[in-house]
Design a protein around this motif. Structure first.
Motif, PDB file in Angstrom:
ATOM      1  N   GLU A  82       0.859  -1.179   0.000  1.00 20.97           N
ATOM      2  CA  GLU A  82       0.000   0.000   0.000  1.00 20.97           C
ATOM      3  C   GLU A  82       0.899   1.234   0.000  1.00 20.97           C
ATOM      4  O   GLU A  82       1.840   1.327   0.781  1.00 20.97           O
ATOM      5  N   ILE A  83       0.586   2.174  -0.900  1.00 23.69           N
ATOM      6  CA  ILE A  83       1.328   3.434  -0.960  1.00 23.69           C
ATOM      7  C   ILE A  83       0.325   4.578  -0.890  1.00 23.69           C
ATOM      8  O   ILE A  83      -0.848   4.405  -1.219  1.00 23.69           O
ATOM      9  N   PRO A  84       0.775   5.767  -0.482  1.00 25.21           N
ATOM     10  CA  PRO A  84      -0.147   6.917  -0.462  1.00 25.21           C
ATOM     11  C   PRO A  84      -0.656   7.220  -1.880  1.00 25.21           C
ATOM     12  O   PRO A  84       0.114   7.275  -2.836  1.00 25.21           O
ATOM     13  N   TYR A  85      -1.953   7.400  -2.000  1.00 24.16           N
ATOM     14  CA  TYR A  85      -2.593   7.664  -3.286  1.00 24.16           C
ATOM     15  C   TYR A  85      -2.243   9.048  -3.824  1.00 24.16           C
ATOM     16  O   TYR A  85      -2.061   9.222  -5.027  1.00 24.16           O
ATOM     17  N   VAL A  86      -2.118  10.013  -2.936  1.00 24.74           N
ATOM     18  CA  VAL A  86      -2.022  11.424  -3.326  1.00 24.74           C
ATOM     19  C   VAL A  86      -0.907  11.696  -4.345  1.00 24.74           C
ATOM     20  O   VAL A  86      -1.099  12.467  -5.267  1.00 24.74           O
ATOM     21  N   ARG A  87       0.244  11.067  -4.205  1.00 25.29           N
ATOM     22  CA  ARG A  87       1.343  11.310  -5.133  1.00 25.29           C
ATOM     23  C   ARG A  87       1.714  10.059  -5.916  1.00 25.29           C
ATOM     24  O   ARG A  87       2.823   9.953  -6.445  1.00 25.29           O
ATOM     25  N   SER A  88       0.761   9.149  -6.016  1.00 28.26           N
ATOM     26  CA  SER A  88       1.001   7.928  -6.786  1.00 28.26           C
ATOM     27  C   SER A  88       0.959   8.250  -8.275  1.00 28.26           C
ATOM     28  O   SER A  88       0.306   9.204  -8.715  1.00 28.26           O
ATOM     29  N   GLU A  89       1.622   7.431  -9.062  1.00 29.41           N
ATOM     30  CA  GLU A  89       1.629   7.623 -10.509  1.00 29.41           C
ATOM     31  C   GLU A  89       0.206   7.528 -11.062  1.00 29.41           C
ATOM     32  O   GLU A  89      -0.173   8.287 -11.954  1.00 29.41           O
ATOM     33  N   THR A  90      -0.589   6.631 -10.510  1.00 32.15           N
ATOM     34  CA  THR A  90      -1.970   6.477 -10.948  1.00 32.15           C
ATOM     35  C   THR A  90      -2.751   7.777 -10.777  1.00 32.15           C
ATOM     36  O   THR A  90      -3.419   8.245 -11.708  1.00 32.15           O
ATOM     37  N   HIS A  91      -2.653   8.375  -9.600  1.00 33.05           N
ATOM     38  CA  HIS A  91      -3.371   9.630  -9.343  1.00 33.05           C
ATOM     39  C   HIS A  91      -2.836  10.756 -10.213  1.00 33.05           C
ATOM     40  O   HIS A  91      -3.605  11.540 -10.788  1.00 33.05           O
ATOM     41  N   LEU A  92      -1.516  10.863 -10.327  1.00 33.41           N
ATOM     42  CA  LEU A  92      -0.926  11.947 -11.112  1.00 33.41           C
ATOM     43  C   LEU A  92      -1.294  11.841 -12.588  1.00 33.41           C
ATOM     44  O   LEU A  92      -1.579  12.854 -13.243  1.00 33.41           O
ATOM     45  N   ILE A  93      -1.325  10.631 -13.124  1.00 32.05           N
ATOM     46  CA  ILE A  93      -1.727  10.464 -14.531  1.00 32.05           C
ATOM     47  C   ILE A  93      -3.185  10.864 -14.715  1.00 32.05           C
ATOM     48  O   ILE A  93      -3.533  11.525 -15.701  1.00 32.05           O
ATOM     49  N   GLU A  94      -4.041  10.507 -13.759  1.00 28.99           N
ATOM     50  CA  GLU A  94      -5.443  10.937 -13.823  1.00 28.99           C
ATOM     51  C   GLU A  94      -5.535  12.467 -13.837  1.00 28.99           C
ATOM     52  O   GLU A  94      -6.325  13.041 -14.596  1.00 28.99           O
ATOM     53  N   VAL A 153       1.833  19.026 -21.160  1.00 21.72           N
ATOM     54  CA  VAL A 153       1.588  17.739 -20.500  1.00 21.72           C
ATOM     55  C   VAL A 153       2.132  16.606 -21.352  1.00 21.72           C
ATOM     56  O   VAL A 153       2.779  15.688 -20.841  1.00 21.72           O
ATOM     57  N   GLU A 154       1.896  16.673 -22.646  1.00 21.40           N
ATOM     58  CA  GLU A 154       2.364  15.619 -23.541  1.00 21.40           C
ATOM     59  C   GLU A 154       3.892  15.593 -23.608  1.00 21.40           C
ATOM     60  O   GLU A 154       4.506  14.540 -23.511  1.00 21.40           O
ATOM     61  N   GLU A 155       4.503  16.752 -23.778  1.00 20.75           N
ATOM     62  CA  GLU A 155       5.950  16.816 -23.968  1.00 20.75           C
ATOM     63  C   GLU A 155       6.734  16.580 -22.675  1.00 20.75           C
ATOM     64  O   GLU A 155       7.811  16.010 -22.698  1.00 20.75           O
ATOM     65  N   TYR A 156       6.193  17.026 -21.555  1.00 12.99           N
ATOM     66  CA  TYR A 156       6.941  16.963 -20.293  1.00 12.99           C
ATOM     67  C   TYR A 156       6.276  16.056 -19.254  1.00 12.99           C
ATOM     68  O   TYR A 156       6.443  16.265 -18.060  1.00 12.99           O
ATOM     69  N   GLU A 157       5.570  15.040 -19.697  1.00 15.03           N
ATOM     70  CA  GLU A 157       4.867  14.150 -18.771  1.00 15.03           C
ATOM     71  C   GLU A 157       5.831  13.528 -17.748  1.00 15.03           C
ATOM     72  O   GLU A 157       5.529  13.490 -16.554  1.00 15.03           O
ATOM     73  N   ASP A 158       6.972  13.054 -18.201  1.00 18.52           N
ATOM     74  CA  ASP A 158       7.930  12.426 -17.277  1.00 18.52           C
ATOM     75  C   ASP A 158       8.407  13.403 -16.211  1.00 18.52           C
ATOM     76  O   ASP A 158       8.504  13.051 -15.038  1.00 18.52           O
ATOM     77  N   GLU A 159       8.695  14.638 -16.620  1.00 17.19           N
ATOM     78  CA  GLU A 159       9.147  15.653 -15.665  1.00 17.19           C
ATOM     79  C   GLU A 159       8.042  15.990 -14.668  1.00 17.19           C
ATOM     80  O   GLU A 159       8.297  16.141 -13.474  1.00 17.19           O
ATOM     81  N   LEU A 160       6.808  16.112 -15.170  1.00 17.43           N
ATOM     82  CA  LEU A 160       5.683  16.411 -14.278  1.00 17.43           C
ATOM     83  C   LEU A 160       5.496  15.293 -13.254  1.00 17.43           C
ATOM     84  O   LEU A 160       5.328  15.558 -12.060  1.00 17.43           O
ATOM     85  N   LEU A 161       5.550  14.056 -13.699  1.00 16.82           N
ATOM     86  CA  LEU A 161       5.418  12.924 -12.776  1.00 16.82           C
ATOM     87  C   LEU A 161       6.559  12.918 -11.767  1.00 16.82           C
ATOM     88  O   LEU A 161       6.348  12.673 -10.576  1.00 16.82           O
ATOM     89  N   GLU A 162       7.762  13.212 -12.235  1.00 17.34           N
ATOM     90  CA  GLU A 162       8.923  13.242 -11.337  1.00 17.34           C
ATOM     91  C   GLU A 162       8.766  14.317 -10.258  1.00 17.34           C
ATOM     92  O   GLU A 162       8.975  14.056  -9.082  1.00 17.34           O
ATOM     93  N   PHE A 163       8.372  15.517 -10.654  1.00 18.21           N
ATOM     94  CA  PHE A 163       8.256  16.613  -9.687  1.00 18.21           C
ATOM     95  C   PHE A 163       7.116  16.409  -8.699  1.00 18.21           C
ATOM     96  O   PHE A 163       7.249  16.738  -7.534  1.00 18.21           O
ATOM     97  N   PHE A 164       5.994  15.886  -9.171  1.00 20.51           N
ATOM     98  CA  PHE A 164       4.836  15.782  -8.296  1.00 20.51           C
ATOM     99  C   PHE A 164       4.753  14.457  -7.541  1.00 20.51           C
ATOM    100  O   PHE A 164       3.906  14.304  -6.687  1.00 20.51           O
ATOM    101  N   SER A 165       5.647  13.516  -7.830  1.00 24.53           N
ATOM    102  CA  SER A 165       5.599  12.240  -7.115  1.00 24.53           C
ATOM    103  C   SER A 165       6.074  12.390  -5.676  1.00 24.53           C
ATOM    104  O   SER A 165       5.806  11.539  -4.843  1.00 24.53           O
ATOM    105  N   HIS A 166       6.755  13.479  -5.363  1.00 22.81           N
ATOM    106  CA  HIS A 166       7.103  13.801  -3.974  1.00 22.81           C
ATOM    107  C   HIS A 166       7.030  15.301  -3.787  1.00 22.81           C
ATOM    108  O   HIS A 166       7.098  16.062  -4.747  1.00 22.81           O
TER     109      HIS A 166
END
Length: 194
Positions: A82-94, A153-166
């Motif tokens: 179990e991991i926190p939902y708030v900064r999970s990849e699943t939540h961030l992609i949504e 969002v399309e071009e920088y998806e990886d960066e956005l996920l990286e910054f918001f995952s923590h």
């Protein structure tokens, strides 16, 4: 004969002046379009960050999601945690899939100090109209802002996920200025409040 030479010189000077004026106008228009493009990319990035940070702040920090493999190990157990939902990849992609829809809640203003275009909320998050004086609310501008947001969002998806995952401080500056150069002029723009 002298009159013919003078008339010819005047005609050439007038043509040269017209070409020079045309070149100056084209360079001014091209420069202002480039600046507008830079302003809208920066504004879309900063609005995108604001919206994601606000959405994250609205999630119960105790909410969790299961992460791991659904395969069964040789001992019959599954590797799930179990991991926190708030900064999970699943939540961030949504969030990334729907965040650009919020650009319709923004308007374009001219910053009185820098004379650059900035993008501000004109609708509060609960749907109430905010002060929109001296704000451009044209459909074309809103469409451009949304399109630019989607492109980011399309071009920088990886960066956005990286910054918001923590949790990170000053995401706007770190992401929009330093990492992506979308706001290369804006490292010192004041931070908006959630």
């Amino acid at each position: 004969m002298v009159d013919l030479v003078v008339k010819s010189l005047i005609k050439m000077a007038a043509q040269t002046f017209c070409w020079l004026l045309l070149v100056i106008l084209v360079s001014i228009l091209t420069g202002s379009q480039a600046r507008r493009g830079q302003d809208i990319r920066c504004g879309a990035c900063r609005a995108l960050v604001d919206e994601i940070e606000w959405e994250i702040s609205q999630v119960d920090p105790k909410k969790t999601i299961q992460k791991g493999s659904f395969r069964i190990n040789p001992d019959g157990s599954q590797s799930m945690m179990e991991i926190p939902y708030v900064r999970s990849e699943t939540h961030l992609i949504e969030l990334l899939e729907r965040v650009c829809e919020r650009m319709k809640d923004y308007g374009e203003k001219t910053d009185p100090t820098t004379h650059r275009k900035i993008y501000v909320r004109v609708l509060s998050r609960d749907g109430k109209t905010m002060d929109a004086s001296a704000t451009n609310l044209e459909k074309e501008m809103l469409s451009d802002l949304k399109f630019t947001c989607e492109h980011i969002v399309e071009e920088y998806e990886d960066e956005l996920l990286e910054f918001f995952s923590h949790e990170t401080d000053n995401v706007k500056d770190k992401l929009c200025s330093k990492r992506t150069d979308l706001c290369d002029h804006a490292v010192h723009i004041a931070h908006d409040e959630l």
